[in-house]
Design an enzyme around this catalytic site. Structure first.
Site, mmCIF file in Angstrom:
data_model
loop_
_atom_site.group_PDB
_atom_site.id
_atom_site.type_symbol
_atom_site.label_atom_id
_atom_site.label_comp_id
_atom_site.label_asym_id
_atom_site.label_seq_id
_atom_site.Cartn_x
_atom_site.Cartn_y
_atom_site.Cartn_z
ATOM 1 N N SER A 24 0.818 -1.211 0.000
ATOM 2 C CA SER A 24 0.000 0.000 0.000
ATOM 3 C C SER A 24 0.859 1.272 0.000
ATOM 4 C CB SER A 24 -0.893 -0.005 1.242
ATOM 5 O OG SER A 24 -1.675 1.161 1.268
ATOM 6 N N LYS A 48 -3.500 2.297 -2.188
ATOM 7 C CA LYS A 48 -3.105 3.325 -1.227
ATOM 8 C C LYS A 48 -4.104 3.405 -0.066
ATOM 9 C CE LYS A 48 -1.276 7.034 0.547
ATOM 10 N NZ LYS A 48 -0.080 6.850 1.399
ATOM 11 N N ASN A 72 9.774 8.526 4.441
ATOM 12 C CA ASN A 72 8.638 9.273 3.915
ATOM 13 C C ASN A 72 7.728 9.705 5.047
ATOM 14 O OD1 ASN A 72 5.631 8.153 3.649
ATOM 15 N ND2 ASN A 72 7.012 6.372 3.731
ATOM 16 N N GLY A 75 1.966 11.343 5.036
ATOM 17 C CA GLY A 75 0.818 11.726 5.869
ATOM 18 C C GLY A 75 -0.486 11.152 5.350
ATOM 19 N N CYS A 133 -1.444 3.906 12.805
ATOM 20 C CA CYS A 133 -1.924 5.287 12.938
ATOM 21 C C CYS A 133 -2.226 5.654 14.377
ATOM 22 C CB CYS A 133 -3.191 5.453 12.115
ATOM 23 S SG CYS A 133 -2.911 5.040 10.427
ATOM 24 N N LYS A 168 -2.246 -5.149 9.249
ATOM 25 C CA LYS A 168 -0.858 -4.760 8.943
ATOM 26 C C LYS A 168 -0.204 -4.188 10.190
ATOM 27 C CE LYS A 168 1.884 -2.119 5.660
ATOM 28 N NZ LYS A 168 1.824 -1.463 4.355
ATOM 29 N N GLY A 246 9.035 -5.535 3.490
ATOM 30 C CA GLY A 246 10.148 -4.759 4.017
ATOM 31 C C GLY A 246 11.419 -4.971 3.237
ATOM 32 N N GLY A 247 11.739 -4.021 2.377
ATOM 33 C CA GLY A 247 13.014 -4.038 1.671
ATOM 34 C C GLY A 247 13.168 -5.119 0.633
ATOM 35 N N THR A 269 8.902 -0.023 -1.745
ATOM 36 C CA THR A 269 9.862 0.955 -2.261
ATOM 37 C C THR A 269 10.463 0.547 -3.611
ATOM 38 O OG1 THR A 269 10.341 1.609 0.005
ATOM 39 C CG2 THR A 269 12.015 2.158 -1.633
#
Ligand SMILES: Cc1cc2nc3c(=O)[nH]c(=O)nc-3n(C[C@H](O)[C@H](O)[C@H](O)COP(=O)(O)O)c2cc1C
Length: 313
Positions: A24, A48, A72, A75, A133, A168, A246-247, A269
């Site tokens: 996401s 997203k 990042n 927001g 969040c 998540k 992750g990565g 990413t």
């Protein structure tokens, strides 16, 4: 001619054509990648993060490159559930892979309402809830940083949806297994981890933070060892499927997560560097299996051997 390896994996009662999903926030609403990558080859698509209302996110600068990664602080900018339903979903519905909506809120009621809205939507296979969040009613501590808050939010969402529910997890905790068990007890169908790790970068010339929000979320290859460790721990601690994030940049990275016990992976990413990375990884996994004459990817999942390999000299 030899048969191609079988890349199918399952998430509970859901079967995916392969284990490669989009993470996401790194793949827009998929249309942004149309023409750049064959969207129909993906295992599933996660869009997203969505809120009840459109959100502008943080002021810039909100992305900075760091050694082996990026920070990042977008927001959670997003179009909101109404525009998603009217403008984004029609395209997503034309695609073959299952579509997951990622949602977030600042109180439990927001999460529950979003889940109820999505439950009614055709073309949405499941919901991924982002619990990294801040919980505004609980003084801003992230839902995912507290086992009780995590339990409450997952339970509220579970009550509103029969669709596949992925929770998540945030890595910004001391005991990831405890939060994972709470999410499982509250009714999660599967768990995905990790979200970004809170970090910071400073410009020495101006002596100002490099991103306006001061802190941001670290992602990319820098976080892979942490993610792998947490995925492995959560696999040991729970009975439900785990999705590794992750990565992950290559097929080998993805395979490490699968061997550690993840049922699938998400690519984040890496999409910014190579928009075709997801299908490259699918091809790489297939090649790895073919070269080793492994007929089914499912047979490789969770095969990590942790016992010492023999006496030391
Ligand atoms: C620019 C950016 C935006 C993101 N937006 C979201 C989001 O909206 N919701 C969410 O759950 N995770 C979001 N994430 C986290 C990613 O989905 C992923 O968990 C994280 O980046 C680690 O994976 P990676 O190292 O492969 O990028 C975002 C990450 C980045 C880099």
């Amino acid at each position: 001619m030899c048969k191609k390896p079988d890349l199918r994996v399952t998430l509970g009662d859901m079967e995916l054509q392969n284990p490669v999903l989009t993470a996401s926030g790194t793949f827009g609403y998929a249309r942004e990648f149309e023409g750049l990558v064959d969207l129909n080859r993906l295992g599933a698509i996660i869009v997203k993060g969505l809120a009840l209302r459109p959100t502008k996110g943080n002021p810039p600068p909100r992305i900075v490159e760091t050694p082996c990664g990026m920070l990042n602080a977008i927001g959670l900018e997003n179009v909101g559930i109404d525009a998603f339903t009217d403008q984004k979903l029609p395209f997503l519905k034309t695609l073959a892979p299952p579509i997951f909506a990622n949602i977030y809120g600042t109180c439990i009621e927001d999460y529950a309402e979003l889940a109820a809205r999505l439950e009614a939507l055709e073309g949405i296979a499941g919901v991924e809830i982002n619990i990294s969040c801040p919980n505004v009613k609980a003084g801003g501590i992230a839902f995912g940083a507290d086992a009780d808050a995590a339990y409450q939010v997952v339970k509220a969402v579970r009550a509103k949806t029969r669709k596949h529910l992925i929770v998540k997890l945030s890595p910004n905790v001391t005991d990831i297994a405890r939060i994972a068990r709470s999410a499982e007890a509250a009714g999660a169908d599967s768990l995905s981890l990790i979200n970004t790790i809170t970090g910071m970068a400073i410009d020495l010339e101006t002596r100002r933070p490099k991103i306006a929000n001061i802190t941001g979320g670290l992602s990319g290859p820098a976080i892979k060892p942490v993610a792998l460790r947490m995925v492995w721990q959560v696999v040991q601690a729970t009975q439900i499927p785990v999705i590794g994030i992750g990565g992950i940049m290559t097929a080998d990275d993805a395979l490490e997560f699968l061997v550690a016990g993840a049922s699938a992976v998400q690519i984040g990413t890496a999409n910014f560097i190579n928009p075709q990375v997801t299908t490259d990884i699918i091809d790489g996994i297939e090649l790895f299996l073919a070269q080793r004459k492994i007929a089914k990817l499912a047979d490789l999942i969770g095969t990590l051997e942790t016992k010492p390999s023999g006496p030391l000299e």
